[in-house]
Motif scaffolding. Structure first.
Motif, PDB file in Angstrom:
ATOM      1  N   ARG A   1       0.838  -1.197   0.000  1.00 44.42           N
ATOM      2  CA  ARG A   1       0.000   0.000   0.000  1.00 44.42           C
ATOM      3  C   ARG A   1       0.878   1.255   0.000  1.00 44.42           C
ATOM      4  O   ARG A   1       1.977   1.246   0.544  1.00 44.42           O
TER       5      ARG A   1
ATOM      6  N   VAL B   1      -4.495   2.022   8.581  1.00 48.39           N
ATOM      7  CA  VAL B   1      -5.057   1.748   7.259  1.00 48.39           C
ATOM      8  C   VAL B   1      -6.253   2.663   7.032  1.00 48.39           C
ATOM      9  O   VAL B   1      -7.097   2.849   7.916  1.00 48.39           O
TER      10      VAL B   1
ATOM     11  N   PHE C   1      -8.726   4.578   3.466  1.00 48.03           N
ATOM     12  CA  PHE C   1      -9.056   4.482   2.041  1.00 48.03           C
ATOM     13  C   PHE C   1      -8.866   5.855   1.414  1.00 48.03           C
ATOM     14  O   PHE C   1      -9.405   6.858   1.889  1.00 48.03           O
ATOM     15  N   ASP C   2      -8.080   5.893   0.354  1.00 41.58           N
ATOM     16  CA  ASP C   2      -7.820   7.132  -0.367  1.00 41.58           C
ATOM     17  C   ASP C   2      -8.816   7.244  -1.515  1.00 41.58           C
ATOM     18  O   ASP C   2      -8.753   6.464  -2.470  1.00 41.58           O
TER      19      ASP C   2
ATOM     20  N   GLU D   1      -7.860   3.338  -3.529  1.00 42.66           N
ATOM     21  CA  GLU D   1      -7.285   2.130  -2.957  1.00 42.66           C
ATOM     22  C   GLU D   1      -6.924   2.364  -1.496  1.00 42.66           C
ATOM     23  O   GLU D   1      -6.952   3.507  -1.005  1.00 42.66           O
ATOM     24  N   GLU D   2      -6.598   1.271  -0.796  1.00 47.07           N
ATOM     25  CA  GLU D   2      -6.182   1.373   0.589  1.00 47.07           C
ATOM     26  C   GLU D   2      -4.797   1.999   0.681  1.00 47.07           C
ATOM     27  O   GLU D   2      -3.930   1.761  -0.164  1.00 47.07           O
TER      28      GLU D   2
ATOM     29  N   TRP E   1     -15.504   7.467   3.049  1.00 45.25           N
ATOM     30  CA  TRP E   1     -15.514   6.006   2.965  1.00 45.25           C
ATOM     31  C   TRP E   1     -15.285   5.415   4.353  1.00 45.25           C
ATOM     32  O   TRP E   1     -14.618   6.011   5.184  1.00 45.25           O
TER      33      TRP E   1
ATOM     34  N   GLN F   1     -15.012   1.166   6.302  1.00 38.40           N
ATOM     35  CA  GLN F   1     -14.907  -0.271   6.045  1.00 38.40           C
ATOM     36  C   GLN F   1     -16.089  -0.998   6.666  1.00 38.40           C
ATOM     37  O   GLN F   1     -16.358  -0.861   7.860  1.00 38.40           O
TER      38      GLN F   1
ATOM     39  N   LYS G   1     -15.215  -4.578   3.157  1.00 35.35           N
ATOM     40  CA  LYS G   1     -14.988  -3.759   1.972  1.00 35.35           C
ATOM     41  C   LYS G   1     -15.243  -2.294   2.313  1.00 35.35           C
ATOM     42  O   LYS G   1     -16.011  -1.978   3.208  1.00 35.35           O
ATOM     43  N   TRP G   2     -14.598  -1.425   1.545  1.00 33.12           N
ATOM     44  CA  TRP G   2     -14.768   0.007   1.757  1.00 33.12           C
ATOM     45  C   TRP G   2     -16.011   0.484   1.018  1.00 33.12           C
ATOM     46  O   TRP G   2     -16.166   0.251  -0.183  1.00 33.12           O
TER      47      TRP G   2
END
Length: 790
Positions: free
Chosen positions: A14, A90, A92-93, A98-99, A455, A457, A463-464
């Motif tokens: 990542r 962690v 989400f961008d 993506e993570e 976003w 999870q 899943k995001w």
């Protein structure tokens, strides 16, 4: 180094980012009323977002609050959480889709001056070493010497978090050994708030253990060392924060240092002078008559500014700094007038939102600050010695090279966010206020994250996900929700230094048409048909061509320019100052502006600003609307025209004309003006189009060292005379008190009062019992007192 890097192993492919944040902490009242309900709050803002979004409340995040735990006590928990992100979290961008993993780091600690001193483990502004950035200072006697006074006008040897931490540890060790550290704190200027609590506890523990007569001195020291080792949080946690230097990363804050600092000081001196000369009415009339076109600020409420001159706030001082020289000329002495000129130029430079040449900017800013301090020292040298904010200004060029424009360090957005905090506080039952407020902020942040498209999870599918498009449209289309969350649409706003202003939507040159009944006309009936085509080709239109009239147009700086505004139009290399005195017209061939051109003259002899003059024969010129660069602020040259205050107009209250009359300035002509170089709005753009010899500051004192030595000599005489006067006053007061006491004693003896004093647990110390029946006469009086007097 082992390969691959441990961070790459943890990231598992990542992207890994280091997110820098700005932490702000201060004491805030939790009540909306005047009753003080003290809370210590921490907020943060992302330091990496675009600068035009940095001052929106939408991007401010609540961190913590407590009515009991202080700033540094909460800071220990904040630093602990920041260090815990070293291994990465962690997220989400949404841009990359993506993570990613990220860690946190503290970029700066913006705050007011007292809070910055506390964050830097500094003794404070009232200490001998009053600057938390450098080691300048000394006793009052040392500051009046030639060398001690001169060093107040320049940055001293730099402090650092490393040396500060070493000094705090040394103080803790001295206290553990039973030594007093007050003198050491006074000499070094280092005084940690958390360590000070530890010092008090060590002192109390030593007193308690000393009562045990069976302990030897060695055993006592061992007990103290054992107790001290078991204590936690004995030092400022930010001194050990990686990547942060509390002495360097606490930049000069413009709101409290400039507006609520030096500008407030000279405003108070000016008002005292005007009140003593009974010139406040004339001053109010001049403020009322000043033009605010091109300043992008609310109207000057002159009567309010005069009536409540001792209780103004930052935005009002910002208004005054831009126009004061035009209102006080001839009403104050020359030295005070020059101070306002220097203060206005310095303030305008510090409010640049962007810098083209950092070296040139810092050189100019340093010279402007030096000029301002030298002028203040000439008029009131004691204020330079007594007010640390004058010296703190000298650290601004260093901060510019490290962080960028000074207004990026402003705390106004955090101060405004306190209103949100108070709304959350008043909903609490105050049994557990910090918990209630934190839960309310968590709910608000969750709502903001979901509605704005954030976003998260999913706990089931891992899943995001994010909210659906219909829910996201509610935020995008509902204005009141955006305002509630502190969001301003960047498509409809542009940054105006540290605030935002609404603009005419669209590209430069777009116009807003007039009313329907005034909109349409023929080409032959417009001034554009006979205007001189300047940098624009004269349109070949028949006289019966129908055109549309406009009432305002958008400039290249995204300002809404109205009729009558002074503007700079043309190219950047060949600008011209004109007055938009006619309509803007739209034809089939384009959009044109009809303006009257003015001639740019030399510098004004008093104001040291460019002058503008109307030619003998008016020049009506034609421009393309896209060539309108920006509006500027112009003030009438009343000094040349000898304008008087004889004019009296009706006062307007709530848009209604009243029978009350107020004084205004009666301008004798409309041909001579002064270009206001102290305007904050578009100051950086104006500096680009004007010659460098106009914008660059020149020293007001050639030999500053000798100048400061001469002032220090006068200051020593003033200080000595004041000390003698105070000593004489104390002696006179002591003598009068002795004579008064002896006179009362003689009067009591002559009156024949036999007083028997018997103090009881419920009696006042001055109550007496057992007095004789002899008449009681007050000293200096021939009559008996009444019962109320007794």
């Amino acid at each position: 180094m082992a390969m691959p890097h441990p961070t790459r192993i943890r990231a598992k492919g990542r992207p890994f980012f280091c997110v820098w944040i700005k932490l702000w902490g201060d004491d805030v009242s939790g009540n909306r009323s005047k009753q003080w309900n003290k809370h210590w709050n921490w907020y943060l803002a992302h330091a990496g977002i675009p600068k035009q979004l940095l001052n929106q409340e939408y991007f401010v995040r609540f961190v913590s609050t407590s009515p009991h735990a202080g700033i540094l006590e909460q800071g220990a928990g904040i630093c602990e959480q920041i260090r815990a992100t070293k291994d990465g979290y962690v997220a989400f961008d949404c841009h990359l889709g993506e993570e990613v993993m990220f860690s946190l780091g503290v970029s700066t600690l913006p705050a007011d001056n007292p809070m910055q001193s506390e964050l830097a483990s500094h003794i404070g502004l009232k200490g001998n070493c009053f600057c938390h950035r450098c080691n300048v200072g000394g006793t009052q006697e040392e500051k009046t010497t030639a060398e001690g006074f001169h060093v107040l006008f320049m940055p001293g040897s730099q402090r650092s978090a490393k040396t500060t931490r070493q000094e705090v540890l040394a103080q803790v060790q001295d206290v553990t050994r039973g030594q007093d550290v007050e003198d050491r704190q006074r000499k070094t200027g280092v005084k940690d708030a958390l360590a000070q609590k530890f010092i008090q506890r060590v002192t109390q523990e030593r007193i308690q253990l000393s009562k045990d007569s069976q302990l030897s001195s060695q055993e006592l020291e061992e007990r103290i060392d054992m107790w001290a080792t078991s204590q936690r949080d004995v030092m400022n946690p930010f001194l050990e924060e990686p990547g942060l230097d509390v002495n360097l990363d606490t930049p000069v804050e413009p709101l409290h240092t400039v507006l609520l600092g030096v500008i407030k000081y000279i405003w108070a001196a000016t008002c005292n002078h005007l009140a003593s000369t009974k010139a406040l009415d004339v001053f109010q009339a001049r403020l009322t008559s000043l033009s605010i076109r091109g300043l992008n600020m609310p109207p000057l409420r002159a009567s309010y500014l005069i009536q409540y001159r001792g209780a103004l706030i930052g935005c009002q001082f910002k208004q005054l700094a831009q126009v004061m020289p035009f209102a006080i000329h001839g009403l104050v002495n020359e030295d005070l007038f020059k101070i306002w000129l220097a203060a206005g130029r310095m303030t305008a430079t510090m409010w640049y939102p962007e810098i083209d040449n950092v070296d040139l900017y810092c050189k100019n800013l340093e010279q402007q600050i030096s000029n301002f301090l030298d002028l203040v020292a000439t008029t009131d040298p004691e204020r330079i010695k007594a007010k640390p904010k004058f010296h703190i200004l000298m650290h601004t060029p260093e901060d510019v090279r490290r962080f960028g424009p000074p207004i990026l360090s402003s705390t106004e957005v955090f101060e405004c966010y306190n209103a949100v905090f108070r709304f959350c506080s008043i909903l609490s039952n105050h049994q557990a206020p910090s918990c209630d407020i934190s839960q309310k902020f968590s709910s608000l942040a969750r709502f903001k994250h979901i509605t704005s498209g954030g976003w998260w999870q999913d706990s089931t599918t891992e899943k995001w996900v994010r909210a659906g498009p219909d829910l996201r449209q509610i935020f995008l289309k509902t204005t009141w929700i955006q305002e509630y969350l502190g969001w301003l649409n960047p498509m409809l706003t542009v940054p105006d230094n540290i605030c935002y202003k609404l603009i005419c939507p669209g590209r430069p040159g777009n116009i807003q048409l007039c009313r329907v009944d005034e909109r349409e006309t023929f080409w032959s009936e417009t001034k554009a048909s006979s205007a001189i085509a300047l940098l624009a080709k004269q349109p070949t239109c028949p006289n019966d061509t129908q055109v549309l009239r406009g009432q305002r147009v958008t400039s290249q700086t995204q300002d809404a320019v109205k009729l009558g505004d002074f503007v700079i139009a043309g190219t950047v290399h060949a600008p011209g100052i004109s007055r938009d005195g006619a309509r803007c017209h739209t034809t089939a061939t384009g959009t044109y502006l009809v303006m009257e051109r003015f001639t740019l003259g030399g510098l004004h002899a008093e104001y040291q600003m460019p002058t503008l003059h109307r030619p003998i024969e008016p020049q009506i010129v034609l421009f393309h609307a896209e060539q309108l660069h920006m509006p500027v602020n112009i003030q009438h040259d009343c000094l040349r025209g000898q304008c008087s205050t004889a004019s009296s107009v009706h006062e307007i209250q709530e848009r209604e004309r009243t029978e009350r009359h107020i004084l205004t300035i009666s301008h004798v002509d409309d041909a001579h003006f002064i270009l206001n170089m102290q305007a904050l709005h578009n100051a950086h753009v104006l500096a680009r189009v004007l010659p460098s010899d106009v914008t660059q500051a020149k020293p007001v004192v050639e030999d500053r060292v000798q100048h400061h030595r001469d002032i220090a000599s006068k200051l020593q005489v003033i200080t000595s005379d004041r000390q003698e006067l105070n000593r004489a006053k104390r002696q006179l007061t002591k003598t009068m008190h002795t004579e008064q006491c002896s006179g009362v004693k003689r009067s009591t003896e002559d009156a024949g009062i036999d007083t028997v004093v018997r103090m009881g647990p419920s009696m006042h110390p001055h109550q007496t019992i057992g007095t004789t029946a002899a008449p009681f006469v007050l000293p200096g009086s021939d009559t008996m007192p009444s019962s109320s007097q007794l």
